[in-house]
Design a protein around this motif. Structure first.
Motif, PDB file in Angstrom:
ATOM      1  N   THR A   2     -12.275 -11.898  72.490  1.00 41.88           N
ATOM      2  CA  THR A   2     -13.014 -10.662  72.233  1.00 41.88           C
ATOM      3  C   THR A   2     -12.320  -9.550  72.991  1.00 41.88           C
ATOM      4  O   THR A   2     -12.264  -9.569  74.220  1.00 41.88           O
ATOM      5  CB  THR A   2     -14.477 -10.786  72.691  1.00 41.88           C
ATOM      6  N   LEU A   3     -11.751  -8.612  72.255  1.00 45.56           N
ATOM      7  CA  LEU A   3     -11.046  -7.489  72.868  1.00 45.56           C
ATOM      8  C   LEU A   3     -11.968  -6.272  72.888  1.00 45.56           C
ATOM      9  O   LEU A   3     -12.704  -6.018  71.931  1.00 45.56           O
ATOM     10  CB  LEU A   3      -9.787  -7.142  72.076  1.00 45.56           C
ATOM     11  N   THR A   4     -11.924  -5.526  73.981  1.00 44.88           N
ATOM     12  CA  THR A   4     -12.745  -4.321  74.082  1.00 44.88           C
ATOM     13  C   THR A   4     -12.005  -3.251  74.880  1.00 44.88           C
ATOM     14  O   THR A   4     -10.863  -3.463  75.315  1.00 44.88           O
ATOM     15  CB  THR A   4     -14.116  -4.641  74.699  1.00 44.88           C
ATOM     16  N   GLU A  18      -6.667  -2.271  60.601  1.00 46.90           N
ATOM     17  CA  GLU A  18      -5.524  -1.369  60.595  1.00 46.90           C
ATOM     18  C   GLU A  18      -5.264  -0.787  59.214  1.00 46.90           C
ATOM     19  O   GLU A  18      -4.664   0.280  59.086  1.00 46.90           O
ATOM     20  CB  GLU A  18      -4.268  -2.118  61.060  1.00 46.90           C
ATOM     21  N   ARG A  19      -5.710  -1.492  58.178  1.00 49.98           N
ATOM     22  CA  ARG A  19      -5.433  -1.049  56.804  1.00 49.98           C
ATOM     23  C   ARG A  19      -6.064   0.313  56.499  1.00 49.98           C
ATOM     24  O   ARG A  19      -5.590   1.024  55.617  1.00 49.98           O
ATOM     25  CB  ARG A  19      -5.945  -2.107  55.821  1.00 49.98           C
ATOM     26  N   GLU A  20      -7.151   0.647  57.219  1.00 46.68           N
ATOM     27  CA  GLU A  20      -7.789   1.945  57.012  1.00 46.68           C
ATOM     28  C   GLU A  20      -7.816   2.775  58.283  1.00 46.68           C
ATOM     29  O   GLU A  20      -8.613   3.711  58.413  1.00 46.68           O
ATOM     30  CB  GLU A  20      -9.197   1.739  56.445  1.00 46.68           C
ATOM     31  N   PRO A  67      -5.159  -2.820  67.987  1.00 46.50           N
ATOM     32  CA  PRO A  67      -5.363  -1.389  67.754  1.00 46.50           C
ATOM     33  C   PRO A  67      -5.517  -0.637  69.066  1.00 46.50           C
ATOM     34  O   PRO A  67      -6.027  -1.167  70.060  1.00 46.50           O
ATOM     35  CB  PRO A  67      -6.651  -1.359  66.930  1.00 46.50           C
ATOM     36  N   ALA A  68      -5.094   0.610  69.081  1.00 45.07           N
ATOM     37  CA  ALA A  68      -5.089   1.417  70.305  1.00 45.07           C
ATOM     38  C   ALA A  68      -6.474   1.480  70.940  1.00 45.07           C
ATOM     39  O   ALA A  68      -7.487   1.578  70.249  1.00 45.07           O
ATOM     40  CB  ALA A  68      -4.594   2.829  69.985  1.00 45.07           C
ATOM     41  N   LYS A 125     -10.233   2.012  64.509  1.00 44.60           N
ATOM     42  CA  LYS A 125     -10.052   1.536  65.877  1.00 44.60           C
ATOM     43  C   LYS A 125     -11.414   1.136  66.423  1.00 44.60           C
ATOM     44  O   LYS A 125     -12.206   1.991  66.831  1.00 44.60           O
ATOM     45  CB  LYS A 125      -9.411   2.619  66.742  1.00 44.60           C
ATOM     46  N   PRO A 126     -11.716  -0.151  66.471  1.00 47.47           N
ATOM     47  CA  PRO A 126     -13.054  -0.583  66.895  1.00 47.47           C
ATOM     48  C   PRO A 126     -13.212  -0.558  68.413  1.00 47.47           C
ATOM     49  O   PRO A 126     -12.230  -0.434  69.162  1.00 47.47           O
ATOM     50  CB  PRO A 126     -13.121  -2.010  66.370  1.00 47.47           C
TER      51      PRO A 126
END
Length: 846
Positions: A321-323, A296-298, A126-127, A301-302
């Motif tokens: 772990t993506l940040t 992504e379904r809703e 996610p962006a 973007k965390p």
């Protein structure tokens, strides 16, 4: 395999002597398993009595035990196996990387696979997620996010937000088993006893609609659980570091699926409070929900995205772990300021694991996996619908290719079974007898197959669960195998366990039961050409000579018998085919054979291929039942029998035996000729499109031999669509349909009894009979007699119907009385029937 010795005795000075270990037997391994291994989440007081599976190999979507038996991996080896076992692309990636280096530290160093994987993850995430930190498993991925979020608020804006030290998590949450992850957990069975080790966490209610923690009704609550969470977040806005959530479903709680829009409301509440959002997609990420990432379904973007399990396709431990770049920037500064993230693992960024993960992402892209998931998700939903009416199924929950089937003692009050009963484990044990491996969550049966699972395998998976529920909970009175009850004659035969895992198009390793003296732990490395492994296909280029290994039936069975004889001189060849496995083909074929015999007709009934054979009980197999029903002088089993409960070509490969349909057809014809049969009934295996060899299906047998087919389907949800598609395939291949038999299932649903009228509206000219469930054959005597009467009339259909539609073929036959005189010898009927000349068939079989 030679016997192995026990543990090495201690040396005289007290030090353990290290000596080579002999190759162990299966008995050695099982004994040592009980003596030295401590299994996770396992009550060892009952572990051995529940007969744990000893896995020695894997092939595609299947696990293989020490006996060479195969089991559909219904939980993807704890939710991590994405594309099956021994996937050639992943195998090759690991092999190639191993030729360079297996591992080097990432502390102060870097490596090519880790760099490439981090870049690829950032591209598809996610962006806003621009930084990747690698660790070992799901718990460590969450632990990393917790510590990063905590330290971020201590350091950002010169420490002005140091009050943000608390986390909000949800009841029934599970985020792993490290201390930080356990602090977030909300399942008392797993987490409560460690309370004194944990930090305090704010708790919001679980979106558990079936057992609403707020006592609300699903239809009228207005998503009260989300409203309560929003209130809690707002009330503690100044002290919250992050909100931690499992998007898509709460996995360990039993695949609890929140209402649509719930996640978006939680994310918006976190944003309003200024808190960070941590999405734990260890279980739900990597395509499991039908999108690459569940958030992504809703459109969420965390700030942190935690991945593991499917990241390497279930091959090697690795988590990520993506940040955001904003979070990363808060950790920058001169070394003496101590802003560094002092956290890491020995195997962080391991090269072998990174290579496997890169191969997994390549498969997603090259095969457009996400786009191909929707038909499977729909098929799973269709199959699961039949379970909702079972007496002990409280709720069936599904999102993507994940499902939870919650079992209850009483559906009226939703009361649970006693924990001591271990109902979930009993059902999973019963499912193994049907060729499926499962692992429950309490009394919720979890279905989490690899994304590479096929639609027929999904059908088999759910049917096996239905059968297992029947066996483990007799009060449910439900069976998914033998959809209608056995006759008195069949009941007298020894019991059997039928395992029908049809239509797997995945190659098996070179691993056969004959190779197993104890357990051969090596030698499972032979790979096979997978270019032609699609059921019913002949995928080869003009220069490929492999097609010669799979000759067609028509090319290898001389045509002399096709146009000869009628009752008395020769006979009719009729195929009994089904829309799927477990629809009652054997029952219908046996009952039809008995009725023909009672009409004083000589019948030979055989099965060309049978898999899942119980060698200790051959009399209970389909081939033996058919032989007994037709009163053959010498009992005959299926002409080709294989032990493994797999699609025939897979089962044949496992045993190293060729599967030659032309030869099997000659044997069947010779058997009928030897007994001067007037009717030769051949039962198919699985559905019409089930693979019999890598190159041919049951439909190909009918098309190439010219034999007509009596179609059998189970009167349950989905049958209208299955029949429609099957009839379309038959028409396209010019295979005549003698009629349709709907067998009433033991597990009826709301469609049972309604499907016949729907099919009659769709196919007004098609002969349809419904076999009502009852004691033995008596309750279906009228219908069976009617079906038996079809044969002489339908086989005498006019020649022009051969190239017409199925409906016109059936209409042409319907106009003829059941006592129609036989056509002239040598005339091939337009219904596609095959005439068998006894004398010539003897020559063919010699």
């Amino acid at each position: 395999m030679s016997g192995a010795q026990g543990p090495t005795p201690a040396a005289p000075d007290g030090a353990a002597a290290v000596t080579p270990m002999a190759e162990p037997t299966a008995a050695d391994l099982r004994r040592w398993d009980g003596e030295v291994l401590w299994h996770p989440f396992t009550p060892h007081s009952v572990y051995a009595s529940e007969q744990p599976l000893l896995v020695v190999a894997g092939a595609g979507n299947y696990l293989i035990d020490e006996h060479g038996k195969s089991y559909l991996d219904g939980v993807a080896s704890l939710w991590c196996n994405v594309f099956g076992h021994r996937h050639p692309r992943i195998d090759a990636a690991i092999h190639d990387q191993l030729a360079c280096i297996a591992h080097s530290t990432q502390l102060g160093n870097t490596s090519v696979p880790a760099i490439l994987l981090a870049r690829r993850l950032v591209e598809i995430a996610p962006a806003g997620l621009r930084r990747v930190f690698f660790s070992d498993d799901g718990a460590t991925a969450v632990e990393v996010a917790l510590k990063m979020a905590f330290q971020y608020w201590q350091q950002v804006d010169s420490g002005r937000h140091r009050r943000r030290r608390r986390f909000i998590a949800f009841a029934d949450a599970y985020h792993g088993d490290t201390v930080g992850a356990v602090s977030l957990g909300g399942i008392d069975l797993f987490h409560a006893r460690y309370g004194r080790l944990l930090f305090d966490t704010l708790r919001a209610p679980s979106p558990y609609c079936y057992r609403c923690p707020l006592g609300q009704d699903r239809e009228t609550c207005g998503m009260a659980c989300a409203e309560r969470a929003e209130h809690t977040i707002a009330a503690h806005a100044e002290e919250i570091a992050a909100v931690v959530v499992e998007p898509g479903f709460q996995g360990a709680a039993g695949i609890i699926t929140p209402p649509a829009g719930w996640l978006a409301r939680i994310a918006a509440a976190a944003r309003r409070a200024g808190a960070l959002l941590i999405c734990d997609e260890v279980a739900s990420g990597m395509g499991r929900t039908g999108s690459m990432f569940a958030c992504e379904r809703e459109g969420v973007k965390p700030d942190f995205l935690c991945l593991a399990k499917g990241l390497t396709g279930g091959y090697l431990p690795m988590a990520a772990t993506l940040t955001t770049e904003e979070v990363f920037a808060a950790f920058l500064g001169p070394p003496e300021e101590g802003r560094t993230f002092f956290h890491g693992h020995t195997y962080t960024g391991n090269q072998l694991a990174a290579a496997a993960a890169l191969a997994v992402l390549e498969i997603f892209a090259a095969e457009d996996v996400i786009a191909g998931l929707q038909p499977k998700i729909t098929a799973l939903a269709t199959a699961l619908a039949a379970l909702r009416g079972l007496p002990h199924v409280g709720e069936v929950r599904q999102v993507g290719l994940a499902a939870g089937i919650e079992l209850v003692q009483d559906r009226r009050d939703r009361s649970a079974f006693p924990a001591a009963a271990r109902t979930g484990m009993k059902i999973c044990g019963a499912a193994r007898r049907h060729g499926v491996f499962l692992r429950p969550l309490g009394d919720t049966i979890v279905l989490m197959p690899p994304l590479s699972v096929t639609v027929p395998e999904l059908d088999h998976l759910v049917a096996s669960v239905a059968a297992a529920i029947s066996e483990a909970l007799p009060a449910a009175a439900c069976s998914s195998r033998d959809q209608i009850g056995p006759t008195r004659e069949e009941s007298s035969l020894p019991p059997r366990v039928r395992r029908d895992a049809q239509c797997s198009a995945t190659p098996a390793p070179d691993f056969r039961p004959g190779m197993v003296a104890g357990v051969r732990l090596s030698g499972c490395t032979k790979t096979m050409d997978t270019s032609r492994l699609k059921p019913g296909s002949r995928q080869h280029d003009d220069n490929d000579t492999s097609a010669s290994k799979h000759p067609s039936v028509r090319d290898n069975v001389p045509h002399a018998w096709l146009g000869k004889g009628w009752f008395g001189r020769g006979g009719e060849l009729v195929l009994v085919l089904g829309t799927d496995t477990g629809v009652g083909k054997t029952y219908v074929a046996c009952a039809l054979a008995r009725h023909l015999v009672r009409r004083r007709q000589r019948v030979v009934a055989v099965k060309l291929v049978e898999t899942g054979c119980e060698r200790e009980d051959p009399e209970g197999e389909d081939g033996a039942l058919l032989a007994a029903a037709s009163g053959q002088a010498a009992p005959r089993l299926a002409l080709a029998r294989f032990a493994a409960p797999l699609a025939p070509p897979l089962a044949a490969e496992l045993e190293g035996r060729p599967l030659d349909l032309a030869a099997l057809m000659r044997q069947a014809i010779a058997a009928a000729a030897g007994e001067a049969a007037e009717v030769l009934l051949i039962e198919g295996a699985g559905g019409v499109l089930s693979p019999l060899t890598w190159a041919e299906t049951a439909l190909d047998v009918a098309r190439q031999s010219g034999a007509p087919a009596l179609l059998v389907a189970a009167d349950r949800l989905g049958v209208v669509n299955h029949v429609r598609l099957t009839l379309l395939a038959m028409e396209q291949h010019a295979v005549a349909c003698l009629g349709l038999v709907l067998s009433a299932p033991a597990c009826p649903d709301r469609s049972t009894g309604e499907n016949a009228s729907a099919l009659r509206r769709l196919f007004p000219e098609l002969r349809i009979a419904v076999l009502a469930r009852g004691a033995g054959e008596t309750a279906a005597a009228t219908e069976l007699a009617e079906i038996a009467a079809w044969l002489p009339s339908l086989l005498a259909a006019s020649p022009e119907s051969t190239t017409g539609s199925l409906a016109s073929c059936a209409e042409s036959a319907r106009r003829r009385p059941s006592t129609s005189p036989p056509p002239a010898s040598g005339v091939r009927d337009g219904g596609g029937s095959c005439r068998l000349d006894a004398e010539q068939a003897v020559d063919l079989g010699s």
